[in-house]
Design an enzyme around this catalytic site. Structure first.
Site, PDB file in Angstrom:
ATOM      1  N   LYS A 120       0.806  -1.216   0.000  1.00 41.59           N
ATOM      2  CA  LYS A 120       0.000   0.000   0.000  1.00 41.59           C
ATOM      3  C   LYS A 120       0.840   1.267   0.000  1.00 41.59           C
ATOM      4  O   LYS A 120       0.353   2.324  -0.384  1.00 41.59           O
ATOM      5  CB  LYS A 120      -0.938   0.016   1.219  1.00 41.59           C
ATOM      6  CG  LYS A 120      -2.053  -0.989   1.086  1.00 41.59           C
ATOM      7  CD  LYS A 120      -3.119  -0.741   2.106  1.00 41.59           C
ATOM      8  CE  LYS A 120      -4.302  -1.659   1.851  1.00 41.59           C
ATOM      9  NZ  LYS A 120      -5.304  -1.563   2.880  1.00 41.59           N
ATOM     10  N   LYS A 201      -5.573 -10.038  -5.499  1.00 37.26           N
ATOM     11  CA  LYS A 201      -6.814 -10.379  -4.783  1.00 37.26           C
ATOM     12  C   LYS A 201      -7.925  -9.420  -5.194  1.00 37.26           C
ATOM     13  O   LYS A 201      -7.643  -8.265  -5.575  1.00 37.26           O
ATOM     14  CB  LYS A 201      -6.587 -10.358  -3.269  1.00 37.26           C
ATOM     15  CG  LYS A 201      -6.395  -8.992  -2.701  1.00 37.26           C
ATOM     16  CD  LYS A 201      -6.444  -8.980  -1.182  1.00 37.26           C
ATOM     17  CE  LYS A 201      -6.280  -7.531  -0.748  1.00 37.26           C
ATOM     18  NZ  LYS A 201      -6.245  -7.242   0.621  1.00 37.26           N
ATOM     19  N   LYS A 204     -11.218  -3.320  -3.964  1.00 37.60           N
ATOM     20  CA  LYS A 204     -12.255  -2.317  -4.253  1.00 37.60           C
ATOM     21  C   LYS A 204     -12.609  -2.212  -5.729  1.00 37.60           C
ATOM     22  O   LYS A 204     -11.737  -2.229  -6.578  1.00 37.60           O
ATOM     23  CB  LYS A 204     -11.755  -0.945  -3.803  1.00 37.60           C
ATOM     24  CG  LYS A 204     -11.577  -0.831  -2.349  1.00 37.60           C
ATOM     25  CD  LYS A 204     -11.122   0.582  -2.040  1.00 37.60           C
ATOM     26  CE  LYS A 204     -10.465   0.676  -0.715  1.00 37.60           C
ATOM     27  NZ  LYS A 204      -9.247  -0.082  -0.583  1.00 37.60           N
TER      28      LYS A 204
HETATM   29  P1  TYM Z   1     -10.762  -5.561   5.079  1.00 36.75           P
HETATM   30  O1  TYM Z   1     -11.731  -4.499   5.443  1.00 36.75           O
HETATM   31  O2  TYM Z   1      -9.810  -5.289   3.982  1.00 36.75           O
HETATM   32  O3  TYM Z   1     -11.545  -6.891   4.720  1.00 36.75           O
HETATM   33  C1  TYM Z   1     -12.570  -7.404   5.548  1.00 36.75           C
HETATM   34  C2  TYM Z   1     -12.549  -8.919   5.509  1.00 36.75           C
HETATM   35  O4  TYM Z   1     -12.720  -9.388   4.165  1.00 36.75           O
HETATM   36  C3  TYM Z   1     -11.668 -10.276   3.836  1.00 36.75           C
HETATM   37  N1  TYM Z   1     -11.324 -10.116   2.415  1.00 36.75           N
HETATM   38  C4  TYM Z   1     -11.174 -11.140   1.570  1.00 36.75           C
HETATM   39  N2  TYM Z   1     -11.303 -12.466   1.723  1.00 36.75           N
HETATM   40  C5  TYM Z   1     -11.097 -13.249   0.638  1.00 36.75           C
HETATM   41  N3  TYM Z   1     -10.776 -12.754  -0.586  1.00 36.75           N
HETATM   42  C6  TYM Z   1     -10.632 -11.424  -0.790  1.00 36.75           C
HETATM   43  N4  TYM Z   1     -10.344 -10.965  -1.998  1.00 36.75           N
HETATM   44  C7  TYM Z   1     -10.831 -10.551   0.316  1.00 36.75           C
HETATM   45  N5  TYM Z   1     -10.779  -9.201   0.463  1.00 36.75           N
HETATM   46  C8  TYM Z   1     -11.076  -8.962   1.766  1.00 36.75           C
HETATM   47  C9  TYM Z   1     -10.506  -9.849   4.717  1.00 36.75           C
HETATM   48  O5  TYM Z   1      -9.563 -10.883   4.883  1.00 36.75           O
HETATM   49  C10 TYM Z   1     -11.216  -9.492   6.000  1.00 36.75           C
HETATM   50  O6  TYM Z   1     -11.480 -10.636   6.783  1.00 36.75           O
HETATM   51  N6  TYM Z   1      -7.325  -5.138   8.674  1.00 36.75           N
HETATM   52  C11 TYM Z   1      -8.630  -5.669   8.353  1.00 36.75           C
HETATM   53  C12 TYM Z   1      -9.741  -5.154   9.254  1.00 36.75           C
HETATM   54  C13 TYM Z   1      -9.485  -5.357  10.709  1.00 36.75           C
HETATM   55  C14 TYM Z   1      -9.628  -6.569  11.414  1.00 36.75           C
HETATM   56  C15 TYM Z   1      -9.330  -6.251  12.770  1.00 36.75           C
HETATM   57  C16 TYM Z   1      -9.979  -7.868  11.043  1.00 36.75           C
HETATM   58  C17 TYM Z   1      -9.123  -4.385  11.597  1.00 36.75           C
HETATM   59  N7  TYM Z   1      -9.040  -4.936  12.832  1.00 36.75           N
HETATM   60  C18 TYM Z   1      -9.340  -7.227  13.750  1.00 36.75           C
HETATM   61  C19 TYM Z   1      -9.997  -8.840  12.036  1.00 36.75           C
HETATM   62  C20 TYM Z   1      -9.677  -8.528  13.377  1.00 36.75           C
HETATM   63  C21 TYM Z   1      -8.995  -5.261   6.939  1.00 36.75           C
HETATM   64  O7  TYM Z   1      -8.505  -4.289   6.434  1.00 36.75           O
HETATM   65  O8  TYM Z   1      -9.969  -6.036   6.370  1.00 36.75           O
END
Ligand code: TYM
Length: 336
Positions: A120, A201, A204
């Site tokens: 990023k 992956k 957005k």
């Molecule tokens: P975020 O908001 O990017 O994504 C939310 C959840 O969706 C899953 N995900 C995917 N799974 C499979 N294939 C994909 N292409 C894909 N894109 C997104 C992510 O793995 C996630 O489970 N840092 C985290 C948010 C967070 C968090 C936490 C999660 C902050 N604190 C504590 C768990 C525990 C994030 O940016 O997820």
């Protein structure tokens, strides 16, 4: 009371979603589907992690809108407020406070090894310090709730590993304080790939409109995007994520939405066209109820706000106790 005492209780689950882009199929298959199964078995807390959204540029009005929309998305995806605690991260101030203690537990070297930070920040001229320390806030999110299990997609695995390392280090340094969490990945589609660039992956839709299936895409949009998904020229039906990443992604998605094994899906098709048609139908079947519930819930913002308020109240009740334990452990003087 130390962390060990908490093991006598029901398994606790915590997970979160950043309110940045629109919710997409990756979020659904990687996270939400696991969450809705978990809430029937475990004590679950799910959070719209709005503080994490501040690590990148985001318009304030847009952040407010997306925070609300993400909460609607939770409900639309089948998370039930009667079974789970749903809340917004910034409504529970303990997250930001414990995050500082986590920053003083994790090392600079560990943070520099985070691949998501490298991805990023790589092309940017100005990078916010919060993007670098993000894993410390994420560790705070999880450790505040004594979470045993964290259901996420594969892309979050490294952040979970660092959260575990932080918990272990803290416990060794200051005495048993935190529960060491386990990562829970879905069986299939732990990493849903972009339909146009299957080496990336799915993320957005602003970045890759044709490569991303949004949670609210119409049946026609889903069909169109799946039909145009990049595969390969040899036309041979075989699961080979390295050599045939586009096809492997479609096969994994089909396995995830139908509950069949990938081998079984491979055996069921000779050509890509029929696989794509059936996958579009299967995805629509899974996402149709999500769209319907979305309509229903987004029409009542007052109800959502009061649900989030109750959720924050409940979450704060747990978080305040853990934070007090951590502050005491590191030697911060309590108020008299
Ligand atoms: P975020 O908001 O990017 O994504 C939310 C959840 O969706 C899953 N995900 C995917 N799974 C499979 N294939 C994909 N292409 C894909 N894109 C997104 C992510 O793995 C996630 O489970 N840092 C985290 C948010 C967070 C968090 C936490 C999660 C902050 N604190 C504590 C768990 C525990 C994030 O940016 O997820």
């Amino acid at each position: 009371m130390g962390a060990a005492a908490y093991h006598a209780r029901m398994t606790r689950v915590f997970s979160g979603v950043k309110p940045t882009g629109e919710l997409h199929l990756g979020n659904y298959l990687g996270a939400f589907r696991q969450w809705s199964a978990d809430q029937r078995e475990f004590d679950c807390l799910f959070c719209v992690v709005d503080l994490h959204a501040l690590t990148v540029e985001i318009d304030p009005a847009e952040l407010r809108r997306k925070t609300f929309q993400t909460a609607v998305g939770f409900l639309a995806a089948g998370i039930e407020p009667d079974l789970s605690t749903l809340f917004v991260q910034s409504h529970v101030h303990e997250h930001a406070e414990l995050s500082w203690i986590m920053e003083c537990t994790v090392s600079y070297g560990e943070l520099t090894r985070m691949t998501q930070f490298k991805d990023k920040s790589g092309s940017k001229t100005s990078v916010r310090a919060g993007l670098f320390t993000y894993p410390a806030l994420m560790a705070a999110d999880i450790l505040l709730y004594d979470a045993d299990r964290v259901p996420v997609g594969e892309d979050q695995r490294q952040h979970l590993e660092i959260a575990r390392d932080i918990a272990i280090r803290f416990n060794n340094r200051y005495g048993e304080t935190f529960v060491v969490p386990e990562v829970a990945l879905p069986r299939f589609a732990a990493r849903v790939m972009d339909l146009q660039h299957p080496e990336n992956k799915m993320s957005k839709s602003e970045d890759s409109p044709q490569g991303t299936i949004d949670l609210l895409d119409s049946p026609d949009e889903i069909r169109h995007k799946i039909r145009r998904a990049v595969t390969d020229a040899d036309g041979e039906m075989r699961f080979d994520p390295e050599g045939k990443p586009g096809l492997a992604n479609l096969l994994q998605m089909m396995a995830a939405v139908t509950g069949r094994s990938v081998d079984d899906v491979v055996d069921g098709y000779e050509q890509y066209g029929p696989l794509k048609d059936d996958l579009a139908d299967a995805l629509d079947e899974v996402l149709r109820p999500v769209r319907e519930r979305w309509e229903l819930f987004s029409s009542d913002p007052g109800e959502i706000a009061s649900m989030l308020d109750q959720g924050a109240e409940k979450a704060a009740g747990i978080a305040s106790k853990t934070l007090a334990r951590a502050k005491d452990a590191v030697g911060l003087l309590p108020r008299g």
